[in-house]
Design a protein around this motif. Structure first.
Motif, PDB file in Angstrom:
ATOM      1  N   THR A  52     -62.060   3.091  21.318  1.00 32.23           N
ATOM      2  CA  THR A  52     -60.802   2.462  20.925  1.00 32.23           C
ATOM      3  C   THR A  52     -61.014   1.507  19.752  1.00 32.23           C
ATOM      4  O   THR A  52     -60.225   1.490  18.803  1.00 32.23           O
ATOM      5  CB  THR A  52     -60.184   1.707  22.120  1.00 32.23           C
ATOM      6  N   LEU A  53     -62.078   0.719  19.805  1.00 33.89           N
ATOM      7  CA  LEU A  53     -62.372  -0.200  18.701  1.00 33.89           C
ATOM      8  C   LEU A  53     -62.684   0.562  17.419  1.00 33.89           C
ATOM      9  O   LEU A  53     -62.231   0.186  16.334  1.00 33.89           O
ATOM     10  CB  LEU A  53     -63.527  -1.123  19.061  1.00 33.89           C
ATOM     11  N   THR A  64     -73.571  -4.594  15.675  1.00 33.57           N
ATOM     12  CA  THR A  64     -73.372  -6.033  15.892  1.00 33.57           C
ATOM     13  C   THR A  64     -71.883  -6.373  15.924  1.00 33.57           C
ATOM     14  O   THR A  64     -71.426  -7.104  16.809  1.00 33.57           O
ATOM     15  CB  THR A  64     -74.085  -6.842  14.793  1.00 33.57           C
ATOM     16  N   GLN A  65     -71.123  -5.849  14.973  1.00 28.34           N
ATOM     17  CA  GLN A  65     -69.682  -6.108  14.944  1.00 28.34           C
ATOM     18  C   GLN A  65     -69.004  -5.589  16.212  1.00 28.34           C
ATOM     19  O   GLN A  65     -68.164  -6.267  16.808  1.00 28.34           O
ATOM     20  CB  GLN A  65     -69.036  -5.450  13.712  1.00 28.34           C
ATOM     21  N   LEU A  66     -69.375  -4.395  16.620  1.00 29.38           N
ATOM     22  CA  LEU A  66     -68.783  -3.814  17.826  1.00 29.38           C
ATOM     23  C   LEU A  66     -69.184  -4.611  19.069  1.00 29.38           C
ATOM     24  O   LEU A  66     -68.370  -4.802  19.966  1.00 29.38           O
ATOM     25  CB  LEU A  66     -69.194  -2.348  17.962  1.00 29.38           C
ATOM     26  N   GLY A  67     -70.424  -5.087  19.098  1.00 30.14           N
ATOM     27  CA  GLY A  67     -70.871  -5.916  20.219  1.00 30.14           C
ATOM     28  C   GLY A  67     -70.070  -7.203  20.326  1.00 30.14           C
ATOM     29  O   GLY A  67     -69.680  -7.622  21.416  1.00 30.14           O
ATOM     30  N   GLU A  68     -69.810  -7.822  19.182  1.00 31.58           N
ATOM     31  CA  GLU A  68     -69.006  -9.051  19.178  1.00 31.58           C
ATOM     32  C   GLU A  68     -67.594  -8.782  19.676  1.00 31.58           C
ATOM     33  O   GLU A  68     -67.036  -9.552  20.449  1.00 31.58           O
ATOM     34  CB  GLU A  68     -68.988  -9.666  17.778  1.00 31.58           C
ATOM     35  N   LEU A  69     -67.006  -7.682  19.244  1.00 31.96           N
ATOM     36  CA  LEU A  69     -65.653  -7.341  19.674  1.00 31.96           C
ATOM     37  C   LEU A  69     -65.595  -6.998  21.163  1.00 31.96           C
ATOM     38  O   LEU A  69     -64.654  -7.385  21.854  1.00 31.96           O
ATOM     39  CB  LEU A  69     -65.110  -6.167  18.853  1.00 31.96           C
ATOM     40  N   LEU A  70     -66.603  -6.277  21.650  1.00 27.02           N
ATOM     41  CA  LEU A  70     -66.632  -5.879  23.057  1.00 27.02           C
ATOM     42  C   LEU A  70     -67.121  -6.996  23.982  1.00 27.02           C
ATOM     43  O   LEU A  70     -66.946  -6.910  25.191  1.00 27.02           O
ATOM     44  CB  LEU A  70     -67.543  -4.662  23.250  1.00 27.02           C
ATOM     45  N   LEU A 103     -74.045   2.098  11.122  1.00 22.50           N
ATOM     46  CA  LEU A 103     -72.592   2.140  11.246  1.00 22.50           C
ATOM     47  C   LEU A 103     -72.216   3.229  12.239  1.00 22.50           C
ATOM     48  O   LEU A 103     -72.892   4.257  12.334  1.00 22.50           O
ATOM     49  CB  LEU A 103     -71.957   2.442   9.890  1.00 22.50           C
ATOM     50  N   ILE A 104     -71.147   3.005  12.950  1.00 26.01           N
ATOM     51  CA  ILE A 104     -70.636   3.991  13.887  1.00 26.01           C
ATOM     52  C   ILE A 104     -69.344   4.556  13.301  1.00 26.01           C
ATOM     53  O   ILE A 104     -68.405   3.809  13.018  1.00 26.01           O
ATOM     54  CB  ILE A 104     -70.338   3.364  15.273  1.00 26.01           C
ATOM     55  N   GLU A 105     -69.318   5.854  13.117  1.00 24.19           N
ATOM     56  CA  GLU A 105     -68.161   6.505  12.523  1.00 24.19           C
ATOM     57  C   GLU A 105     -67.543   7.493  13.507  1.00 24.19           C
ATOM     58  O   GLU A 105     -68.262   8.147  14.262  1.00 24.19           O
ATOM     59  CB  GLU A 105     -68.562   7.254  11.250  1.00 24.19           C
TER      60      GLU A 105
END
Length: 162
Positions: A52-53, A64-70, A103-105
């Protein structure tokens, strides 16, 4: 003991209500995860939250960005992303702009999943909020969003106590 017994036991003071809210957040999360994991094929709730993110972002995000958001570690996101990559939902790529980081795409399979498979499950969300009026949903949204700065306050307090 029934859930209504606990609600009554914790309803008479703001201090007890705060404890009940904290406990409820944990219990509700577990119940939603169990329900989701038993009902939705192919992915777990945690994997879905990561997807979803990724779906909502206008650009690829780092671990790292996804970890912060989750609200979890980079390592946890990497585990989730690795599983999702094996299932064909995402692609893990080197970040060409930095020497470190990936990066996760999204892949076509992920886009298809949200456009086709998940549509029926998304419609079922209405049952989760069926007991609320539109005004109550708006109030709940506002109050839940206030948890984010509250968590930051708690983190700062803990860091300052060290």
């Amino acid at each position: 003991m029934e859930i209504n017994d606990l609600i009554n036991k914790f309803s008479d003071t703001p201090e007890k209500q705060c404890k009940a809210i904290f406990n409820t957040l944990f219990i509700v999360t577990n119940k939603l995860q169990t329900t989701f994991d038993q009902h939705i094929p192919d992915i777990t709730l945690k994997q879905f939250m990561l997807l979803t993110l990724i779906k909502q972002s206008s650009q690829p995000l780092t671990l790292t960005q996804l970890g912060e958001l989750l609200g979890c570690s980079r390592q946890n996101v990497k585990k989730l992303a690795t599983i999702l990559e094996k299932k064909g939902f995402v692609k893990i790529k080197s970040n060409q702009f930095k020497t470190k980081g990936v990066l996760i795409e999204p892949t076509k399979k992920m886009k298809d999943y949200f456009n086709n498979d998940f549509v029926k499950f998304e419609a079922e969300l209405k049952y989760l909020f069926a007991n609320y009026t539109k005004e109550e949903i708006n109030h709940l949204f506002i109050l839940m969003m206030k948890l984010y700065p509250g968590i930051n306050n708690l983190k700062e307090k803990i860091a300052n106590d060290k």
